[in-house]
Design a protein around this motif. Structure first.
Motif, short mmCIF file in Angstrom:
data_model
loop_
_atom_site.label_atom_id
_atom_site.label_comp_id
_atom_site.label_asym_id
_atom_site.label_seq_id
_atom_site.Cartn_x
_atom_site.Cartn_y
_atom_site.Cartn_z
N GLU A 354 0.83 -1.21 0.00
CA GLU A 354 0.00 0.00 0.00
C GLU A 354 0.86 1.26 0.00
OE1 GLU A 354 -2.49 -0.83 3.39
OE2 GLU A 354 -3.15 -2.70 2.43
N ASP A 355 2.00 1.21 0.68
CA ASP A 355 2.92 2.35 0.66
C ASP A 355 3.43 2.60 -0.76
OD1 ASP A 355 2.61 2.71 3.36
OD2 ASP A 355 4.47 1.67 3.93
N LYS A 356 3.74 1.51 -1.49
CA LYS A 356 4.20 1.65 -2.88
C LYS A 356 3.09 2.24 -3.75
CE LYS A 356 7.33 -2.34 -2.65
NZ LYS A 356 7.54 -3.75 -3.12
N PHE A 357 1.87 1.78 -3.52
CA PHE A 357 0.74 2.29 -4.30
C PHE A 357 0.56 3.79 -4.05
CE2 PHE A 357 -3.72 3.40 -4.80
CZ PHE A 357 -4.05 2.83 -6.01
N GLN A 358 0.64 4.19 -2.79
CA GLN A 358 0.44 5.59 -2.46
C GLN A 358 1.53 6.46 -3.09
OE1 GLN A 358 -2.39 6.62 -0.43
NE2 GLN A 358 -1.80 8.44 -1.59
N ALA A 359 2.76 5.96 -3.05
CA ALA A 359 3.86 6.71 -3.66
C ALA A 359 3.65 6.84 -5.17
CB ALA A 359 5.19 6.02 -3.36
N TRP A 360 3.19 5.76 -5.81
CA TRP A 360 2.91 5.79 -7.26
C TRP A 360 1.80 6.79 -7.56
CZ3 TRP A 360 -1.82 4.26 -9.44
CH2 TRP A 360 -1.85 4.21 -10.84
N ALA A 361 0.74 6.78 -6.75
CA ALA A 361 -0.38 7.70 -6.98
C ALA A 361 0.06 9.15 -6.80
CB ALA A 361 -1.52 7.37 -6.02
N ASN A 550 -12.18 0.14 -3.26
CA ASN A 550 -11.56 -1.13 -3.66
C ASN A 550 -11.49 -1.25 -5.17
OD1 ASN A 550 -10.86 -2.32 -1.21
ND2 ASN A 550 -12.89 -3.20 -0.90
N ARG A 551 -12.54 -0.83 -5.86
CA ARG A 551 -12.54 -0.89 -7.33
C ARG A 551 -11.41 -0.03 -7.91
NH1 ARG A 551 -17.24 1.14 -8.02
NH2 ARG A 551 -16.71 3.19 -8.88
N LEU A 552 -11.25 1.16 -7.35
CA LEU A 552 -10.19 2.04 -7.82
C LEU A 552 -8.81 1.51 -7.43
CD1 LEU A 552 -11.81 5.51 -7.02
CD2 LEU A 552 -11.34 4.57 -9.29
N TYR A 553 -8.72 0.89 -6.27
CA TYR A 553 -7.43 0.34 -5.83
C TYR A 553 -6.96 -0.76 -6.77
CZ TYR A 553 -3.96 -1.90 -2.79
OH TYR A 553 -2.81 -2.45 -2.29
N VAL A 554 -7.88 -1.67 -7.13
CA VAL A 554 -7.51 -2.76 -8.02
C VAL A 554 -7.20 -2.23 -9.42
CG1 VAL A 554 -8.31 -4.89 -9.11
CG2 VAL A 554 -8.78 -4.48 -6.70
N ALA A 555 -7.99 -1.28 -9.89
CA ALA A 555 -7.71 -0.68 -11.20
C ALA A 555 -6.34 -0.01 -11.19
CB ALA A 555 -8.80 0.33 -11.56
N GLY A 556 -6.02 0.68 -10.09
CA GLY A 556 -4.73 1.35 -9.97
C GLY A 556 -3.57 0.38 -9.92
N LEU A 557 -3.75 -0.73 -9.19
CA LEU A 557 -2.70 -1.75 -9.12
C LEU A 557 -2.37 -2.29 -10.51
CD1 LEU A 557 -3.67 -3.95 -6.02
CD2 LEU A 557 -1.62 -2.53 -6.27
N ARG A 558 -3.38 -2.56 -11.29
CA ARG A 558 -3.16 -3.12 -12.63
C ARG A 558 -2.51 -2.08 -13.55
NH1 ARG A 558 -8.81 -5.71 -14.35
NH2 ARG A 558 -7.56 -6.93 -15.83
N LEU A 559 -2.84 -0.81 -13.33
CA LEU A 559 -2.22 0.25 -14.11
C LEU A 559 -0.77 0.46 -13.67
CD1 LEU A 559 -2.91 2.38 -16.29
CD2 LEU A 559 -3.49 3.95 -14.43
N MET A 560 -0.52 0.32 -12.38
CA MET A 560 0.82 0.52 -11.82
C MET A 560 1.78 -0.58 -12.26
SD MET A 560 1.82 1.00 -7.78
CE MET A 560 1.73 -0.72 -7.30
N ASN A 561 1.26 -1.78 -12.49
CA ASN A 561 2.08 -2.94 -12.85
C ASN A 561 1.61 -3.50 -14.20
OD1 ASN A 561 3.57 -3.06 -10.24
ND2 ASN A 561 1.55 -3.54 -9.44
N PRO A 562 1.84 -2.79 -15.28
CA PRO A 562 1.28 -3.20 -16.59
C PRO A 562 1.83 -4.52 -17.11
CG PRO A 562 2.85 -1.41 -16.86
CD PRO A 562 2.63 -1.56 -15.39
N ASP A 563 3.01 -4.93 -16.64
CA ASP A 563 3.60 -6.17 -17.14
C ASP A 563 3.18 -7.39 -16.33
OD1 ASP A 563 5.00 -4.78 -19.10
OD2 ASP A 563 6.71 -4.41 -17.77
#
Length: 774
Positions: A354-361, A550-563
């Protein structure tokens, strides 16, 4: 050097096995070709993607069924013979059992089709197709669309798509969301409701090890039961009728008699229930500290009270056997899950993600506008849910976990029709109740239920905040000065809901007043209405906020890790997982082998413990080493084996399939060290525990003498020297015959120095194609 072997149908692997590795994920079979096929080939798959899932041609998917909506089963003969776990068929076996015909203890085997037993209410669903309907469901919905409007439109569209797919009720169909509402798929099934019990081993085989061994490895359980699906003479689904005929599956699984080795490919095909692997650290904390903790406490007490009475009386034991097993299963699971989350530092790992996600956002202004508040919104939602969540848990586990309360709950629709003075609706409610009442009292013991009531109501009163309890219930408790045994005496002496005769009398002449005056109904109705009116609305607001975040979190995770190729959480839809046969080390200095044998059954035997009783005939067969063709190449009778397939509840009964598409076992459990499976995958410890299909066949053939069932199956042995009379099985099928010839020809070509060649063979309807590339 031989680098790769690719086969498009039945083929034997000639290469050195690739290094085994854990393969996380429960994948939609329609996407296998695009997402996973190459990886599966590397691990030993020898089928095409089309042979796994096809809409237009027979494929593996046509052999797999959702069994009753709670387990998985698979066809193993052209006559609709179906196999699943013993614990999946347990309630059906129990429903036909009595002290005079105790099929739970003795087992049941139909020696002919006319002796097979019907099971009212049991069904199997066979998938026709699945389709991506995301664009249709989300058409015109934008980030500016309000959550209320979004939810309304999506619900309407899902319903409309499912109705259209049902083709005027010909099929059972529904739309499910994936990736927390980011994608949608429609599923279309044929439902067959004439499902008859064919065979089940005694519980001393099918439940060997009982609660002691549940979720444990090593295991020595013959966890299987057999059913047959019937259809109308015209081939369509139909209710039970003596004129129905066995269902003819488009595909059924051939059965492998071959040995299994570490690194061998394994595929599990089934209907996993629910996983929550995108859940954040906040959700995990709630799961550990509220749900699991409460479930452990309440079920421990209930199981203890049930067992006291089950041990005293054979009739009570039979009545409560299925309920006890079901309740015990997730009681023990919750204990293991909490221990696993602590051991794996799962919450700490989630926080790091979650810390990585927040930094990416935060690193991009546009991303921050969309995803910057997602995690804080999730935290806020869970903080509010936590205030009221205990009332929801206790409603299900304590209140509706008491039999009289559950029956009272089932009377609420009738009560509402009586209040509305709607005679037609009242009559329908009565007709709906009658089969439920019959089923309830068939397996009911009032003195046992009374003890459970006193214990559960005491916990509810003590643990739920008083301002979240209904006044009617609190007043009743105070009337008896907090003495719940006296409260139970009053309720069970004055409620008609605890007597079958009185319930049936009431249904002959129902009245609103009598229901309102019934103390059992008063309690359950007051608690439920309090929850609906005062607790659920507070939970709903937070859940809506959580759903969006949660919907936005999962969408963001997939966008953050496209590979990264993500798989969706399980949701009781058909999935495939793949892996390998593999041992593991649960702790320092301990290595668990990948299979167990009948030797272990005998070593665990304890005639004084009902969980470890060994039937006399099984001991005789063991002493004589009379295993027939079902022994392995060492002369051992393998009982169970493990793989690293990713599974969860609902996968019980799923086929474990080898690289050639042959059945080699049935998945029936996970291991204690990886009870975190619904929340997070453990690549080091995760194991799928399976009964070996050769042990199943041995029990059917040698133990039960049900050779009529063996004769329906297609048995294949692709090389198992020294395994009893297995050599005889090699020529039993055209597939095996053609396969052996192809292997021999390939060996000759390799010996002659050829590095690249192709072999194609055909015999009748059987085809084999093999291609070797350097």
């Amino acid at each position: 050097m031989l680098k790769k072997i690719l086969s498009l149908l039945l083929i034997a692997s000639l290469s050195v096995p690739f290094a085994a590795r854990a393969d996380e994920g429960m994948w939609l079979p329609m996407l296998i070709k695009r997402l996973n096929y190459t990886d599966m080939q590397k691990e030993g798959l020898q089928l095409t993607a089309e042979e796994i899932y096809s809409v237009n041609h027979a494929s593996l998917k046509d052999a797999i069924v959702s069994f009753g909506g709670f387990c998985t089963g698979e066809f193993i003969s052209p006559e609709g013979l179906l196999i699943t776990n013993h614990h999946c068929g347990y309630s059906s076996v129990q429903s036909h059992s009595s002290p005079d015909h105790d099929y739970l203890t003795d087992g049941f085997w139909a020696t002919s089709k006319d002796k097979e037993l019907p099971n009212e209410g049991l069904f199997v669903d066979i998938l026709v197709r699945m389709d991506d309907v995301t664009d249709k469901v989300l058409e015109g919905i934008t980030p500016a669309t309000s959550e209320e409007e979004r939810a309304q439109k999506i619900a309407q569209r899902m319903k409309a798509i499912a109705q259209e797919a049902s083709e005027n009720g010909q099929y059972v169909s529904y739309v499910r969301d994936f990736f927390n509402g980011n994608e949608y798929y429609v599923f279309v099934y044929n439902r067959y409701t004439d499902v008859r019990l064919v065979g089940a081993p005694p519980s001393s085989v099918g439940k060997y090890g009982g609660d002691t061994d549940n979720w444990m490895w090593p295991r020595h359980t013959g966890d299987f039961s057999m059913f047959r699906v019937y259809m109308a003479p015209d081939g369509k689904p139909a209710p039970y009728s003596k004129t129905n005929v066995p269902y003819k599956p488009k595909h059924f699984l051939p059965i492998s008699l071959s040995d299994k080795e570490p690194g061998d490919f394994s595929m599990v095909f089934g209907f996993p229930g629910r996983t929550k692997r995108f859940m954040t650290s906040h959700g995990l904390k709630l799961e550990v500290n509220q749900l699991n903790k409460s479930r452990i406490k309440l079920r421990d007490k209930k199981l203890g009270l049930w067992k006291e009475d089950m041990d005293k009386d054979a009739a009570t034991r039979i009545k409560y056997a299925s309920k006890y097993a079901s309740t015990s299963n997730y009681y023990k699971y919750s204990i293991g899950q909490n221990e696993g989350i602590k051991r794996m530092h799962t919450i700490e790992g989630k926080i790091a993600d979650e810390d990585k996600f927040q930094a990416w956002a935060n690193a991009d202004a546009q991303r921050k506008a969309t995803y910057g508040d997602v995690l804080s919104n999730i935290a806020d939602a869970y903080a509010n849910i936590e205030k009221y969540n205990l009332g929801s848990i206790y409603l299900n586990e304590a209140v509706l976990g008491t039999e009289s309360m559950m029956l009272g709950y089932r009377f609420i629709p009738l009560y509402n029709t009586l209040k509305a003075n709607n005679a037609a609706a009242t009559q329908k409610a009565i007709e709906d109740l009658k089969p439920r009442v019959d089923a309830h009292f068939k397996d009911y013991n009032m003195p046992t239920d009374k003890k459970v009531f006193a214990a559960m109501m005491k916990y509810y009163y003590e643990d739920i905040p008083k301002d979240q309890q209904p006044e009617e219930f609190k007043n009743m408790v105070q009337k008896y000065n907090g003495n719940f045994e006296k409260l139970a005496d009053y309720v069970y002496s004055n409620s008609f809901l605890v007597s079958e005769q009185k319930v049936n009398d009431f249904l002959q002449n129902p009245s609103q007043k009598k229901l309102e005056n019934d103390p059992a109904f008063q309690i359950v109705n007051s608690i439920l209405m309090n929850y609906v009116n005062n607790i659920a609305p507070k939970m709903a607001e937070s859940n809506a906020k959580l759903d969006k975040a949660n919907r936005l979190y999962v969408a963001g995770l997939r966008l953050m890790n496209p590979d990264k190729v993500y798989y969706p959480d399980a949701n009781s839809t058909l999935r495939l997982s793949y892996g390998t046969v593999k041992d593991y080390s649960p702790q320092d200095g301990v290595l668990y082998n990948y299979y167990t044998t009948l030797d272990g059954v005998m070593a665990k035997e304890d005639p004084t413990n009902p969980e470890f009783v060994v039937p006399a005939k099984l001991k005789q067969l063991y002493q004589a080493k009379d295993y027939g063709r079902y022994a392995n190449s060492k002369g051992e009778l393998v009982t169970d084996f493990i793989t690293d397939n990713d599974i969860t509840g609902g996968n019980s009964g799923s086929p474990v399939i080898n690289g050639r598409g042959e059945l080699m076992g049935l998945a029936f459990d996970g291991n204690w060290e990886a009870m975190t499976g619904d929340l997070v995958y453990d690549p080091e410890y995760k194991r799928c525990i399976n009964v070996d299909i050769r042990y199943v066949l041995f029990i059917i053939d040698k133990y039960a003498g049900a050779t009529n069932l063996i004769q329906e199956m297609t048995l294949v042995d692709n090389g198992n020297p020294g395994a009893g009379d297995a050599a005889e099985a090699k020529a039993e099928t055209p597939q095996a015959e053609l396969l052996n010839a192809t292997v021999q020809e390939a060996k000759e070509m390799l010996r002659s120095g050829k590095e690249e060649f192709k072999i194609e063979k055909k015999k009748g309807d059987v085809k084999v194609k093999l291609q070797v590339k350097d």
